[in-house]
Design an enzyme around this catalytic site. Structure first.
Site, PDB file in Angstrom:
ATOM      1  CD  GLU A  99     -18.192  30.795   4.588  1.00 14.92           C
ATOM      2  OE1 GLU A  99     -18.571  29.954   5.421  1.00 14.92           O
ATOM      3  OE2 GLU A  99     -18.398  30.682   3.368  1.00 14.92           O
ATOM      4  CB  THR A 151     -14.567  30.726   8.265  1.00 13.76           C
ATOM      5  OG1 THR A 151     -13.620  29.963   9.028  1.00 13.76           O
ATOM      6  CG2 THR A 151     -15.232  29.811   7.261  1.00 13.76           C
ATOM      7  CB  ALA A 173     -16.661  32.192  11.868  1.00 15.01           C
ATOM      8  CG  LEU A 174     -19.345  33.084  15.309  1.00 20.13           C
ATOM      9  CD1 LEU A 174     -18.806  33.602  16.642  1.00 20.13           C
ATOM     10  CD2 LEU A 174     -20.131  31.802  15.501  1.00 20.13           C
ATOM     11  CG  HIS A 231     -10.260  31.439  16.234  1.00 21.20           C
ATOM     12  ND1 HIS A 231     -10.567  31.571  17.557  1.00 21.20           N
ATOM     13  CD2 HIS A 231     -11.440  31.341  15.560  1.00 21.20           C
ATOM     14  CE1 HIS A 231     -11.893  31.568  17.697  1.00 21.20           C
ATOM     15  NE2 HIS A 231     -12.447  31.434  16.504  1.00 21.20           N
ATOM     16  CG  ASP A 277     -25.717  22.857  11.218  1.00 18.04           C
ATOM     17  OD1 ASP A 277     -25.372  23.796  10.479  1.00 18.04           O
ATOM     18  OD2 ASP A 277     -25.076  21.803  11.339  1.00 18.04           O
ATOM     19  NE  ARG A 300     -26.815  29.906   7.289  1.00 13.13           N
ATOM     20  CZ  ARG A 300     -26.235  29.107   6.406  1.00 13.13           C
ATOM     21  NH1 ARG A 300     -26.745  29.038   5.165  1.00 13.13           N
ATOM     22  NH2 ARG A 300     -25.197  28.376   6.712  1.00 13.13           N
ATOM     23  CD  GLU A 314     -15.667  24.620   7.878  1.00 10.89           C
ATOM     24  OE1 GLU A 314     -16.093  25.780   8.069  1.00 10.89           O
ATOM     25  OE2 GLU A 314     -15.377  23.845   8.802  1.00 10.89           O
ATOM     26  CG  HIS A 367     -21.476  18.848   4.789  1.00 10.35           C
ATOM     27  ND1 HIS A 367     -21.284  19.534   3.603  1.00 10.35           N
ATOM     28  CD2 HIS A 367     -22.118  19.719   5.619  1.00 10.35           C
ATOM     29  CE1 HIS A 367     -21.773  20.746   3.708  1.00 10.35           C
ATOM     30  NE2 HIS A 367     -22.293  20.882   4.914  1.00 10.35           N
TER      31      HIS A 367
END
Length: 490
Positions: free
Chosen positions: A407, A366, A409-410, A324, A126, A443, A211, A118
């Site tokens: 993992e 996530t 998400a934020l 969600h 990003d 990360r 994903e 992707h």
């Protein structure tokens, strides 16, 4: 009288015991002796540049040494299709990854590697732009239907539509052949890292952000949280598939997308399709959503079958996004546009888990750090329920006995977020003792490496490993400089 006294005495003793009850151990620190859950850390998105060169080898080595000092198990890195096969079909440049993998091996860390088919850029988090291969985007100029397309005809170049999985539109190859050739090249190039098990897992990119979902909520098209998103099936290849499905059903006039599903930033009750009692639950609505979700599952099925051929003997994984918002509505609108057919009267994740089980593929999910109460306080209008979603998805996977990794998400730096991750990673009241197979932290960044944040992270790793940690305990990094060099921050 004596009867009343006899009743009152044990009652008073019970009250006294409760009043003087010893304070319970804090939930923050009671994971000692629990199962060992490996912890990986995602590297920065731009760790390899567009020329496939490792940007700062020595700086990275120092960062990995710091991670190693708190017993992190390994790292996760994206192998970008747009970099490796960027200039010409079947011409692969793995040079920067060779340098990176050797550093990881020298430090005796493990690798989770993502086959990233992707585009990077334009989504939350990003910070670099890595497009699809140049030769692919050139094809897209003359044939924009190779991309997912919304109702208004806007293409999304994040990834290729699943409609061309079997269409020879990529310089004589199908999308499936392109993916397989890339995976096979990686497997041959890094054979030694597979043989000595430095590479512990391969995650297969199956859609936007890697994903398995449709790109239903792209910020580049103006989507903002908590919009329901839009269906992404209007390229000519997927519309041909829809026409075939409608004709087989005997209702060729159903070969269309919903015309009352609103736009990217609609709410469910504003639309005729997603509102309570809406068309999503009509005969046509059920037909369309069944087809739309089946296309998603069949794409995953095809690509994972090829991944198992390419990476035989190595654990493979697929990633699902945690959509969600609107989970507390009947239609679950945001999940529907993303391809998860999961309204309140249907389990949309069980068929996906069954497909993953067919290929013995682990599920990576996530949003395990999110709390429903926090979402309600910050965005009450979204009717979100991340905890309910996580519980449903984890159980769908555990019910078919596939490994479940996760993992965040934020970005997460505080103990409250880590505690929530731990509660999901190792549910203390689960009678079957189930737990996550691994956790990947999103990360590596300068903020994570700040002293207080990193000490907190080090204690989180200990708890994930099932080690005892006290409130007053410091990590081995007390007094060590954990700051990322200035050039890494730029």
């Amino acid at each position: 009288m004596w009867t009343i006294i006899l009743i009152m005495i044990p009652l008073m003793l019970l009250i006294r015991r409760r009043l003087w009850k010893k304070p319970q151990k804090s939930r923050s620190w009671d994971f000692a002796g629990t199962p060992y859950v490996p912890v990986y850390v995602m590297l920065s998105l731009g760790v390899i540049d567009m020329n496939c060169v490792l940007v700062d080898p020595e700086g990275l080595r120092n960062q990995l040494k710091i991670l190693k000092s708190v017993n992190v198990d390994g790292i996760m890195v994206d192998c970008w299709w747009g970099i490796v096969e960027g200039h010409a079909p079947n011409v692969y440049n793995w040079s920067g990854y060779k340098t990176l993998f050797q550093i990881v091996r020298d430090l005796k860390l493990k690798l989770q590697v993502v086959m990233s088919f992707h585009e990077c850029g334009g989504n939350v988090g990003d910070d670099v732009h890595i497009p699809l291969p140049h030769w692919v985007t050139e094809i897209g100029v003359s044939n924009p239907d190779i991309y997912f397309t919304d109702r208004d005809g806007r293409q999304n170049s994040e990834c290729l539509t699943w409609g061309i999985d079997k269409e020879r539109v990529l310089k004589g190859r199908t999308a499936l052949e392109v993916y397989f050739d890339y995976m096979r090249s990686f497997r041959v190039e890094f054979d030694a890292f597979f043989e000595d098990r430095v590479i512990s897992e391969i995650e297969i990119g199956l859609g936007p952000c890697g994903e398995l979902r449709y790109p239903s909520y792209p910020e580049k098209h103006g989507w903002r949280y908590p919009g329901v998103g839009e269906f992404q099936c209007y390229d000519k290849y997927l519309m041909k598939s829809l026409m075939k499905a409608a004709e087989e059903r005997g209702h060729s006039f159903w070969a269309r997308g919903p015309d009352n599903a609103g736009s990217y930033n609609s709410t469910p009750h504003e639309t005729g399709f997603f509102c309570d009692g809406g068309e999503y639950d009509s005969y046509y609505g059920r037909f369309f959503l069944n087809w739309y979700s089946r296309v998603l599952i069949e794409h995953g099925d095809r690509v994972l079958a090829l991944a198992n051929l390419a990476f035989e003997g190595t654990c493979i994984a697929a990633k699902l996004s945690g959509i969600h918002w609107w989970y507390k509505t009947a239609s679950h609108a945001a999940e529907l546009t993303a391809g998860f057919y999961n309204p309140s009267n249907r389990d949309g994740y069980s068929p996906i888990a069954t497909m993953l089980k067919k290929h013995e593929t682990a599920l990576n999910f996530t949003c395990v750090e999110l709390r429903t109460l926090d979402q309600h306080e910050d965005f009450p209008e979204a009717l979100a329920d991340p905890e309910g979603l996580v519980w449903q998805v984890l159980n769908a996977a555990w019910d078919v006995s596939i490994p479940v990794a996760s993992e965040n998400a934020l970005p997460c730096y505080d103990r409250e977020g880590y505690n929530k991750i731990l509660e999901n990673a190792k549910p203390l009241n689960d009678p079957d003792g189930r737990h996550l197979s691994a956790f990947t932290y999103l990360r590596l960044s300068p903020i994570l490496m700040e002293k207080d944040n990193f000490i907190e992270f080090g204690q989180f790793v200990k708890r994930m490993h099932g080690e005892a940690v006290s409130d007053l305990q410091n990590t081995k990094l007390e007094g060590m400089d954990t700051q990322i060099p200035e050039q890494e921050k730029k």
